[in-house]
Design a protein around this motif. Structure first.
Motif, PDB file in Angstrom:
ATOM      1  N   GLY A   1      12.302  -4.977  -4.199  1.00 23.61           N
ATOM      2  CA  GLY A   1      12.115  -3.573  -4.544  1.00 23.61           C
ATOM      3  C   GLY A   1      11.122  -3.404  -5.678  1.00 23.61           C
ATOM      4  N   ASN A   2      11.185  -4.285  -6.689  1.00 23.47           N
ATOM      5  CA  ASN A   2      10.217  -4.235  -7.786  1.00 23.47           C
ATOM      6  C   ASN A   2       8.795  -4.477  -7.281  1.00 23.47           C
ATOM      7  N   TYR A   3       8.669  -5.367  -6.310  1.00 26.11           N
ATOM      8  CA  TYR A   3       7.355  -5.647  -5.722  1.00 26.11           C
ATOM      9  C   TYR A   3       6.781  -4.398  -5.060  1.00 26.11           C
ATOM     10  N   PHE A   4       7.598  -3.693  -4.291  1.00 31.58           N
ATOM     11  CA  PHE A   4       7.121  -2.492  -3.621  1.00 31.58           C
ATOM     12  C   PHE A   4       6.871  -1.353  -4.612  1.00 31.58           C
TER      13      PHE A   4
ATOM     14  N   THR B   1      12.631  11.942   1.460  1.00 24.14           N
ATOM     15  CA  THR B   1      11.728  10.888   1.006  1.00 24.14           C
ATOM     16  C   THR B   1      12.536   9.617   0.810  1.00 24.14           C
ATOM     17  N   ILE B   2      12.235   8.592   1.580  1.00 22.94           N
ATOM     18  CA  ILE B   2      12.969   7.333   1.537  1.00 22.94           C
ATOM     19  C   ILE B   2      12.146   6.312   0.763  1.00 22.94           C
ATOM     20  N   HIS B   3      12.651   5.876  -0.388  1.00 22.05           N
ATOM     21  CA  HIS B   3      11.953   4.890  -1.198  1.00 22.05           C
ATOM     22  C   HIS B   3      12.343   3.487  -0.762  1.00 22.05           C
TER      23      HIS B   3
ATOM     24  N   PHE C   1       8.449 -11.118  -9.776  1.00 22.75           N
ATOM     25  CA  PHE C   1       9.418 -10.781  -8.741  1.00 22.75           C
ATOM     26  C   PHE C   1       9.618 -11.968  -7.808  1.00 22.75           C
ATOM     27  N   LEU C   2       8.517 -12.652  -7.458  1.00 26.78           N
ATOM     28  CA  LEU C   2       8.587 -13.802  -6.551  1.00 26.78           C
ATOM     29  C   LEU C   2       9.265 -14.989  -7.224  1.00 26.78           C
TER      30      LEU C   2
ATOM     31  N   SER D   1       0.807  -1.220   0.000  1.00 27.45           N
ATOM     32  CA  SER D   1       0.000   0.000   0.000  1.00 27.45           C
ATOM     33  C   SER D   1       0.839   1.268   0.000  1.00 27.45           C
ATOM     34  N   PHE D   2       2.153   1.134   0.232  1.00 28.18           N
ATOM     35  CA  PHE D   2       3.009   2.325   0.208  1.00 28.18           C
ATOM     36  C   PHE D   2       4.356   1.961  -0.394  1.00 28.18           C
TER      37      PHE D   2
END
Length: 312
Positions: free
Chosen positions: A150-153, A21-23, A191-192, A11-12
């Motif tokens: 990271g791709n998942y997020f 801003t921390i990605h 990604f998984l 969700s974020f």
């Protein structure tokens, strides 16, 4: 259609600390690099390398890897960055070629750029390129697994539609959501798949290394084959746009080339080096600690640094 085992997208994607801003994408990559560095350093030290030498390699490989990852992405998405009217040179415009923070890096570019960085560090430290590459293999696979988190997020680089119970949920408002598909369509969580492939690769390649005592770049060659096979299959499942060459996505072609390179490297190194790898250093180079011991070995000349076991 949302199924009981379907995978929801996070969700974020970032959080803020004051003006920063921390990605999460960047955090996962940084964590992967840190763990890979620690693991590789331990493996190198166990093989006789200077303690801490891994950081020379990581500085150069990460720097060149970032440059290579961005260049590869830009070249393989040429039409997007250089279409008419786009100010690709302007850093104040979103999606300018310099703005890596707006997204767009490629693992094969990172590998190519990182390899150049390793070559530079190898000449500076004296540690063989392929000896470092062998030590890096499990840590590299682990770092790549973290990168896929990271791709998942980031809600990106997913596969085609699927009815599998583990399908990935993607919001229809996502710019990458394929046109014409109904809301609620599930997608292959590539990604998984790659995370699992990389983790299985760590276990398998370490077992092979332990059994066959692989050195001289042979473990790295098996990494190229393993990663290339998995990436070619998984890449073929993705729906994001990609430059085609000879009818293949560029990343699929790069994966196939990695497999060929791995096979050739293994056959060449098996023929050239049939014995044990005595040292990870290039001819004429050695661990500085060993160099000091060798250079001060004469007790008559260096009696002041030799402990004779008697009180003064």
């Amino acid at each position: 259609m949302i199924l009981p085992l379907s995978i929801p997208s996070p969700s974020f994607q970032f959080f803020e600390i004051g003006p920063l801003t921390i990605h999460l994408y960047a955090l996962w990559i940084m964590l992967g690099i840190a763990l890979a560095s620690i693991w590789t350093g331990r493996r190198l030290t166990a093989r006789g390398a200077e303690r801490g030498v891994v950081w020379d390699f990581m500085i150069w490989s990460v720097l060149m890897g970032i440059i290579g990852a961005r260049l590869y992405h830009v070249v393989t998405h040429w039409g997007f960055y250089f279409e008419a009217g786009r100010q690709w040179w302007n850093p104040f415009e979103k999606d300018a070629i310099w703005n890596i923070w707006d997204g767009g890096i490629a693992i094969f570019g990172a590998l190519l750029g990182g390899a150049i960085g390793v070559l530079i560090a190898s000449r500076l430290t004296g540690v063989r390129f392929l000896s470092f590459a062998d030590a890096l293999v499990p840590g590299l696979l682990l770092a790549q697994a973290f990168g896929r988190l990271g791709n998942y997020f980031n809600h990106e680089l997913f596969g085609g539609p699927t009815t599998a119970p583990w399908g990935l949920e993607i919001d229809s408002s996502n710019p990458a959501f394929p046109i014409g598909l109904p809301e609620g369509t599930l997608f292959h969580p590539t990604f998984l798949y790659e995370i699992i492939w990389n983790l299985v690769g760590i276990v398998l390649l370490l077992a092979i290394e332990r059994k066959l005592q692989l050195r001289w770049g042979k473990l790295f060659s098996l990494y190229l084959i393993w990663y290339g096979i998995g990436r070619a299959i998984i890449e073929s499942m993705r729906v994001d746009p990609s430059l085609l060459f000879l009818g293949l996505r560029t990343n699929v072609l790069a994966a196939l080339l990695a497999i060929v390179l791995g096979v050739v490297l293994y056959l060449v190194q098996r023929r050239r080096h049939v014995g044990r790898e005595i040292s990870v250093y290039l001819p004429g180079r050695m661990n500085p600690a060993d160099s000091i011991l060798r250079d001060t070995a004469d007790p008559e000349e260096f009696h002041h640094v030799i402990s004779r076991g008697s009180a003064e």
